[in-house]
Motif scaffolding. Structure first.
Motif, PDB file in Angstrom:
ATOM      1  N   PRO A  99       0.801  -1.228   0.000  1.00 53.59           N
ATOM      2  CA  PRO A  99       0.000   0.000   0.000  1.00 53.59           C
ATOM      3  C   PRO A  99       0.833   1.278   0.000  1.00 53.59           C
ATOM      4  N   THR A 100       2.028   1.253   0.588  1.00 49.50           N
ATOM      5  CA  THR A 100       2.870   2.461   0.643  1.00 49.50           C
ATOM      6  C   THR A 100       4.345   2.072   0.415  1.00 49.50           C
ATOM      7  N   PRO A 101       5.184   3.049   0.012  1.00 45.78           N
ATOM      8  CA  PRO A 101       6.613   2.773  -0.142  1.00 45.78           C
ATOM      9  C   PRO A 101       7.265   2.297   1.163  1.00 45.78           C
ATOM     10  N   LYS A 102       6.761   2.820   2.294  1.00 46.84           N
ATOM     11  CA  LYS A 102       7.313   2.420   3.593  1.00 46.84           C
ATOM     12  C   LYS A 102       7.122   0.909   3.812  1.00 46.84           C
ATOM     13  N   ILE A 103       5.986   0.407   3.370  1.00 45.65           N
ATOM     14  CA  ILE A 103       5.718  -1.036   3.517  1.00 45.65           C
ATOM     15  C   ILE A 103       6.676  -1.833   2.619  1.00 45.65           C
ATOM     16  N   SER A 104       6.962  -1.311   1.416  1.00 44.60           N
ATOM     17  CA  SER A 104       7.928  -2.010   0.540  1.00 44.60           C
ATOM     18  C   SER A 104       9.285  -2.080   1.237  1.00 44.60           C
ATOM     19  N   ALA A 105       9.698  -0.951   1.813  1.00 43.99           N
ATOM     20  CA  ALA A 105      11.003  -0.905   2.499  1.00 43.99           C
ATOM     21  C   ALA A 105      11.024  -1.921   3.640  1.00 43.99           C
ATOM     22  N   GLU A 106       9.956  -1.937   4.429  1.00 44.19           N
ATOM     23  CA  GLU A 106       9.916  -2.858   5.583  1.00 44.19           C
ATOM     24  C   GLU A 106       9.938  -4.312   5.126  1.00 44.19           C
ATOM     25  N   ARG A 107       9.261  -4.592   4.016  1.00 44.65           N
ATOM     26  CA  ARG A 107       9.220  -5.974   3.510  1.00 44.65           C
ATOM     27  C   ARG A 107      10.620  -6.441   3.094  1.00 44.65           C
ATOM     28  N   TYR A 108      11.377  -5.579   2.417  1.00 44.75           N
ATOM     29  CA  TYR A 108      12.727  -5.988   1.988  1.00 44.75           C
ATOM     30  C   TYR A 108      13.717  -6.019   3.162  1.00 44.75           C
ATOM     31  N   LEU A 109      13.510  -5.151   4.155  1.00 48.82           N
ATOM     32  CA  LEU A 109      14.356  -5.239   5.360  1.00 48.82           C
ATOM     33  C   LEU A 109      14.089  -6.563   6.078  1.00 48.82           C
ATOM     34  N   ALA A 110      12.801  -6.913   6.160  1.00 51.23           N
ATOM     35  CA  ALA A 110      12.437  -8.182   6.832  1.00 51.23           C
ATOM     36  C   ALA A 110      13.020  -9.380   6.075  1.00 51.23           C
ATOM     37  N   ALA A 111      13.190  -9.238   4.756  1.00 54.52           N
ATOM     38  CA  ALA A 111      13.767 -10.339   3.955  1.00 54.52           C
ATOM     39  C   ALA A 111      15.267 -10.495   4.215  1.00 54.52           C
ATOM     40  N   GLY A 112      15.896  -9.439   4.778  1.00 56.09           N
ATOM     41  CA  GLY A 112      17.317  -9.571   5.124  1.00 56.09           C
ATOM     42  C   GLY A 112      18.241  -8.518   4.541  1.00 56.09           C
ATOM     43  N   ALA A 113      17.687  -7.532   3.826  1.00 60.69           N
ATOM     44  CA  ALA A 113      18.541  -6.461   3.282  1.00 60.69           C
ATOM     45  C   ALA A 113      19.002  -5.539   4.409  1.00 60.69           C
ATOM     46  N   ASP A 114      20.198  -4.944   4.243  1.00 55.62           N
ATOM     47  CA  ASP A 114      20.677  -3.980   5.255  1.00 55.62           C
ATOM     48  C   ASP A 114      19.997  -2.627   5.086  1.00 55.62           C
ATOM     49  N   MET A 115      19.808  -2.227   3.822  1.00 57.50           N
ATOM     50  CA  MET A 115      19.212  -0.911   3.554  1.00 57.50           C
ATOM     51  C   MET A 115      18.319  -1.007   2.323  1.00 57.50           C
ATOM     52  N   VAL A 116      17.225  -0.243   2.318  1.00 51.74           N
ATOM     53  CA  VAL A 116      16.315  -0.224   1.172  1.00 51.74           C
ATOM     54  C   VAL A 116      16.110   1.225   0.749  1.00 51.74           C
ATOM     55  N   VAL A 117      16.237   1.470  -0.547  1.00 49.40           N
ATOM     56  CA  VAL A 117      16.003   2.812  -1.111  1.00 49.40           C
ATOM     57  C   VAL A 117      14.836   2.672  -2.079  1.00 49.40           C
ATOM     58  N   VAL A 118      13.679   3.250  -1.720  1.00 50.03           N
ATOM     59  CA  VAL A 118      12.492   3.106  -2.566  1.00 50.03           C
ATOM     60  C   VAL A 118      12.306   4.372  -3.389  1.00 50.03           C
ATOM     61  N   LYS A 119      12.345   4.205  -4.713  1.00 48.75           N
ATOM     62  CA  LYS A 119      12.094   5.324  -5.647  1.00 48.75           C
ATOM     63  C   LYS A 119      10.614   5.367  -5.962  1.00 48.75           C
ATOM     64  N   ASN A 120      10.139   6.551  -6.282  1.00 55.87           N
ATOM     65  CA  ASN A 120       8.696   6.657  -6.549  1.00 55.87           C
ATOM     66  C   ASN A 120       8.424   7.809  -7.506  1.00 55.87           C
ATOM     67  N   GLY A 121       9.021   7.765  -8.698  1.00 56.47           N
ATOM     68  CA  GLY A 121       8.813   8.824  -9.681  1.00 56.47           C
ATOM     69  C   GLY A 121       9.105  10.181  -9.068  1.00 56.47           C
ATOM     70  N   PRO A 122       8.161  11.148  -9.186  1.00 57.92           N
ATOM     71  CA  PRO A 122       8.408  12.487  -8.640  1.00 57.92           C
ATOM     72  C   PRO A 122       8.225  12.574  -7.120  1.00 57.92           C
ATOM     73  N   GLU A 123       7.726  11.497  -6.521  1.00 58.60           N
ATOM     74  CA  GLU A 123       7.441  11.527  -5.071  1.00 58.60           C
ATOM     75  C   GLU A 123       8.710  11.263  -4.256  1.00 58.60           C
ATOM     76  N   ASP A 124       8.566  11.360  -2.928  1.00 56.09           N
ATOM     77  CA  ASP A 124       9.702  11.159  -2.013  1.00 56.09           C
ATOM     78  C   ASP A 124      10.443   9.843  -2.266  1.00 56.09           C
ATOM     79  N   VAL A 125      11.771   9.893  -2.167  1.00 50.65           N
ATOM     80  CA  VAL A 125      12.589   8.678  -2.102  1.00 50.65           C
ATOM     81  C   VAL A 125      12.714   8.334  -0.621  1.00 50.65           C
ATOM     82  N   ILE A 126      12.528   7.059  -0.294  1.00 50.49           N
ATOM     83  CA  ILE A 126      12.651   6.639   1.112  1.00 50.49           C
ATOM     84  C   ILE A 126      13.892   5.772   1.273  1.00 50.49           C
ATOM     85  N   CYS A 127      14.726   6.095   2.260  1.00 49.24           N
ATOM     86  CA  CYS A 127      15.883   5.243   2.589  1.00 49.24           C
ATOM     87  C   CYS A 127      15.642   4.687   3.976  1.00 49.24           C
TER      88      CYS A 127
END
Ligand code: ADP
Length: 302
Positions: A205-233
């Motif tokens: 539903p949100t970029p924050k959820i994508s980041a949390e899902r990949y962190l839970a999978a075992g990544a150290d850091m997630v950078v979510v791009k979203n076209g003109p919208e905020d990038v989340i690290c």
């Protein structure tokens, strides 16, 4: 850490229409685009290398020549006797682009077939970059070899960066794509998804959820791009957001994500500063989308 940026994936022949029945030939591919921009962004003390498999024919020679002319190291590329490179054709109808692909038998599908050769290439890298397309084109057994090589590389201290670049049509099924991409995120130091894909194929539903899902999978850091919208690290401990400067004159968004990844990673390798890295990524991508085509020669990142 070794000063080698190693991108792994498939580079294809591109046929772009130039008029009635005539086409211009070029070379392109998501990981290749990132390698090409990384070469422009990194200082000369870094080697940018591409790992794939090609044929032994003339068009494969031309592809290697193109990479070499772009100052991308091709020494590790496998050359197979019985295959050649994949091809796609851009078709224009009423101003809309569509793509026809000839890639099912491409040499790149065998890039992990020789585990020792792959390991030797991975061993030399300080940063390894790959995408969901790299994974999708591999036979299932060779995906395992590939991921275990990456796992070892991470354990010995290499950065492992991954753009899921979700393309369900390249996979056996959407379920296999999701499972494999999740497993791959677990061997990475850095996952760099685009939210549009994650929304469409993971239903986040949100970029924050994508980041949390990949962190839970075992990544150290997630950078979510979203076209003109905020990038989340995001890491386990912190989350920052960054608003890209608005771009008004958008001409062609091809390679926005690929160029963002290149400039981000180059800055991250040099300065280890997340804000400066997102800024570099967003500035280059914002520039690229104001030009036609994936590889824009005139752009020199500041
Ligand atoms: P992809 O090409 O993988 O779909 P995105 O569309 O998410 O990637 O874009 C990658 C980056 O390109 C964004 O994080 C942003 O920095 C930049 N970008 C893309 N579209 C725009 C836009 N309309 N305005 C400003 N920046 C953009």
């Amino acid at each position: 850490m070794s000063n080698t940026f190693l991108a792994i994936g498939e580079c294809m022949v591109e046929m772009a229409p130039t008029g009635e029945g005539t086409y211009a030939m070029g070379f392109a591919g998501d990981t290749l685009n990132t390698a090409w921009y990384a070469r422009k962004c990194l200082p000369e003390s870094w080697t940018v290398s591409y790992f794939t498999a090609v044929g032994q024919d003339q068009i494969s020679d031309q592809m290697l020549q193109f990479l070499g002319d772009s100052e991308i190291d091709t020494a590790e590329i496998r050359r197979l006797e019985d295959r050649t490179v994949g091809l796609y054709m851009i078709q224009l109808k009423d101003g809309e682009r569509s793509f026809a692909y000839w890639r099912s038998h491409a040499a790149a599908r065998r890039l992990a077939a020789d585990a020792d050769h792959l390991k030797a290439a991975l061993d030399k890298a300080g940063l390894i970059y790959f995408s969901g397309i790299t994974l999708a084109i591999l036979p299932p057994e060779e995906r395992k070899v590939f991921l275990s090589g990456l796992r070892e590389a991470r354990q010995r201290g290499a950065q492992v960066a991954f753009d899921p670049n979700l393309r369900p049509r390249l996979w056996e099924s959407t379920e296999i794509m999701r499972a494999c991409v999740t497993e791959a995120a677990g061997v990475c130091t850095l996952v760099m998804p685009s939210f549009e894909d994650e929304l469409a194929h993971f239903g986040d539903p949100t970029p924050k959820i994508s980041a949390e899902r990949y962190l839970a999978a075992g990544a150290d850091m997630v950078v979510v791009k979203n076209g003109p919208e905020d990038v989340i690290c995001a890491t386990k401990d912190a989350q920052t957001t960054f608003q890209p400067d608005p771009v008004r004159n958008i001409v062609d968004t091809t390679a926005a994500g690929d160029s963002f990844n290149a400039a981000f990673l180059a800055e991250f390798l040099i300065s280890d500063d997340i804000n400066a890295s997102v800024d570099a990524g967003a500035r280059l991508a914002g520039n690229v989308i104001q030009h036609r085509g994936a590889l824009v020669d005139s752009l020199v990142p500041a």
